[in-house]
Design a protein around this motif. Structure first.
Motif, mmCIF file in Angstrom:
data_model
loop_
_atom_site.group_PDB
_atom_site.id
_atom_site.type_symbol
_atom_site.label_atom_id
_atom_site.label_comp_id
_atom_site.label_asym_id
_atom_site.label_seq_id
_atom_site.Cartn_x
_atom_site.Cartn_y
_atom_site.Cartn_z
ATOM 1 N N UNK A 17 -20.376 -38.506 66.015
ATOM 2 C CA UNK A 17 -19.615 -39.098 64.917
ATOM 3 C C UNK A 17 -18.179 -39.407 65.249
ATOM 4 N N UNK A 18 -17.710 -39.007 66.444
ATOM 5 C CA UNK A 18 -16.319 -39.282 66.826
ATOM 6 C C UNK A 18 -16.114 -40.763 67.082
ATOM 7 N N UNK A 19 -14.905 -41.225 66.810
ATOM 8 C CA UNK A 19 -14.557 -42.634 66.967
ATOM 9 C C UNK A 19 -13.178 -42.764 67.591
ATOM 10 N N UNK A 20 -12.871 -43.956 68.064
ATOM 11 C CA UNK A 20 -11.514 -44.246 68.528
ATOM 12 C C UNK A 20 -10.894 -45.305 67.618
ATOM 13 N N UNK A 21 -9.587 -45.260 67.509
ATOM 14 C CA UNK A 21 -8.832 -46.200 66.691
ATOM 15 C C UNK A 21 -8.226 -47.266 67.602
ATOM 16 N N UNK A 22 -8.684 -48.510 67.463
ATOM 17 C CA UNK A 22 -8.210 -49.608 68.308
ATOM 18 C C UNK A 22 -6.820 -50.097 67.910
ATOM 19 N N UNK A 23 -6.276 -49.561 66.821
ATOM 20 C CA UNK A 23 -4.931 -49.909 66.321
ATOM 21 C C UNK A 23 -4.865 -51.288 65.686
ATOM 22 N N UNK B 7 -18.968 -58.454 68.501
ATOM 23 C CA UNK B 7 -20.330 -58.872 68.159
ATOM 24 C C UNK B 7 -20.355 -59.814 66.986
ATOM 25 N N UNK B 8 -20.477 -59.256 65.778
ATOM 26 C CA UNK B 8 -20.588 -60.110 64.600
ATOM 27 C C UNK B 8 -19.667 -59.687 63.462
ATOM 28 N N UNK B 9 -18.661 -58.851 63.772
ATOM 29 C CA UNK B 9 -17.747 -58.432 62.714
ATOM 30 C C UNK B 9 -16.440 -57.904 63.315
ATOM 31 N N UNK B 10 -15.421 -57.823 62.469
ATOM 32 C CA UNK B 10 -14.149 -57.235 62.875
ATOM 33 C C UNK B 10 -14.202 -55.729 62.655
#
Length: 407
Positions: A301-307, A313-316
């Motif tokens: 469930x961990x994620x990174x923040x692209x800022x 792919x098909x979405x922001x």
């Protein structure tokens, strides 16, 4: 012409579906088809060789699961990560099981599947050009697909058909080789070109260290450096179409995933080196909280923040849990300990099965090439964790076939 329906047609159909579904670029559909195929083909026993490959992937999944108890990640993303991290395990098992159901025509089933996929790809290519006016490299890939590891494997096997014991007449062999080879080439994927070169050299025996292999590898390195230097100094335009646009992609490839500093305000720098940006953010995210997350990661469930929001792919998206780098996704979920375990999944392919059977010798060499290619594939394309790859099924399939030949 008489059409013969094999007795095990159901399992052949399942295999074709399991490979073909990955080209729809829909992870949930792929995972569903693979899961159903797994349930319909469960074997009575499994080889130690297969278990040696699967166990490290299971350990990574379990480690990520237990680490996640230290965090307050959302349940949805945890469940999604479970499916992502279990995909290689499922693929190896499905490939292994389906091979055990198709022992009478094992390699020909692999080729038939690749031929069907190649025909479909060529039809899509033609429609992309005629209907969508896809005349640039970017447009061709957008409409017809970005890569095909499976077709590269089968194309290489066809080039060495005699050593694999494939008995086709000359016309059929040429048809399969040309169609599958053309289809694989038209993905225009740099990673696939590298994959082909590595697998071809592996089956030629040039990764077995001797004087001849060192000479060949050295010559390839020298030619590659000279070729890249020529491309770099020709200064192909980023906005160019056709061959020049492809040359620009080759020019930026060496640093695309290895840069350590990215200017987020510079759109060209950010876009061309986005994979490096992901790596930088991942390392910062995992290490900022001290030694324990660095060693054990941040779990399911961990994620990174692209800022910033990025078109993926098909979405922001701004927050992402699946990266382009297999090593980085393992590092995010399980830290340095997970990376250490993950390396064992690659070294598996360097272990040779001693035998006098020619086909097994070729599978050994194919696995050797796979291990070398995985270092490239994991760095830029997630390796077996790629959401649309099918080579995990092929590997499981070949492990079962090798086991049968040994018996």
């Amino acid at each position: 012409m008489k059409i013969q329906i094999p007795n095990n047609w159901f399992y052949e159909l399942l295999f074709i579906l399991c490979i073909g579904v990955t080209y729809f670029d829909h992870f949930e559909l792929t995972f569903g088809v693979w899961s159903i195929s797994f349930l319909f083909s469960i074997a009575r026993n499994y080889s130690i060789s297969l278990l040696k490959l699967i166990v490290p992937y299971v350990l990574i999944l379990l480690l990520a699961f237990f680490v996640s108890f230290n965090y307050d990640h959302k349940l949805y993303f945890m469940i999604r990560d479970i499916t992502y991290l279990s995909k290689p395990i499922l693929g190896f098992l499905v490939g292994y099981q389906l091979c055990k159901k198709n022992f009478k025509n094992v390699l020909k089933l692999l080729v038939k599947t690749a031929f069907i996929i190649a025909i479909c790809h060529i039809i899509i290519l033609i429609s992309a050009v005629l209907i969508h006016k896809a005349y640039t490299v970017a447009d061709v890939r957008y409409y017809s697909g970005y890569f095909s590891d499976y077709e590269i494997y089968i194309f290489v096997i066809l080039l060495f058909h005699e050593k694999f014991g494939l008995t086709y007449n000359r016309k059929k062999l040429l048809l399969y080789t040309i169609v599958i080879g053309f289809s694989a080439f038209m993905y225009l994927a740099r990673t696939n070109f590298i994959q082909f070169l590595i697998l071809f050299l592996a089956l030629k025996g040039f990764f077995v260290i001797n004087r001849k292999s060192l000479l060949v590898i050295s010559s390839i390195v020298i030619v590659s450096v000279i070729g890249y230097t020529a491309i770099y100094h020709s200064n192909p335009r980023r906005s160019a179409d056709g061959i020049e646009g492809f040359l620009y992609k080759l020019k930026v490839a060496p640093m695309e995933a290895f840069k350590t500093k990215i200017n987020r305000e510079n759109w060209v720098d950010f876009n061309d080196n986005y994979r490096s940006y992901e790596n930088i953010i991942t390392i910062r995210t995992v290490t900022k909280d001290g030694i324990w997350p660095t060693i054990f990661g941040q779990g399911l469930g961990s994620q990174i923040d692209l800022k910033q929001e990025v078109w993926l792919g098909d979405m922001y998206l701004r927050y992402i849990s699946i990266l382009h780098n297999g090593f980085m996704i393992v590092f995010l979920k399980t830290g340095l300990l997970g990376i250490f375990i993950y390396l064992f999944t690659i070294t598996y392919f360097f272990r040779r099965v001693e035998t006098d059977i020619e086909v097994i010798k070729q599978i050994n060499l194919l696995f050797l090439g796979t291990g070398i290619f995985l270092f490239v594939s994991n760095w830029v394309f997630l390796g077996f964790y790629n959401l649309t790859e099918s080579k995990s099924i092929l590997i499981g399939f070949l492990i079962a076939y090798r086991q049968k030949l040994l018996k």
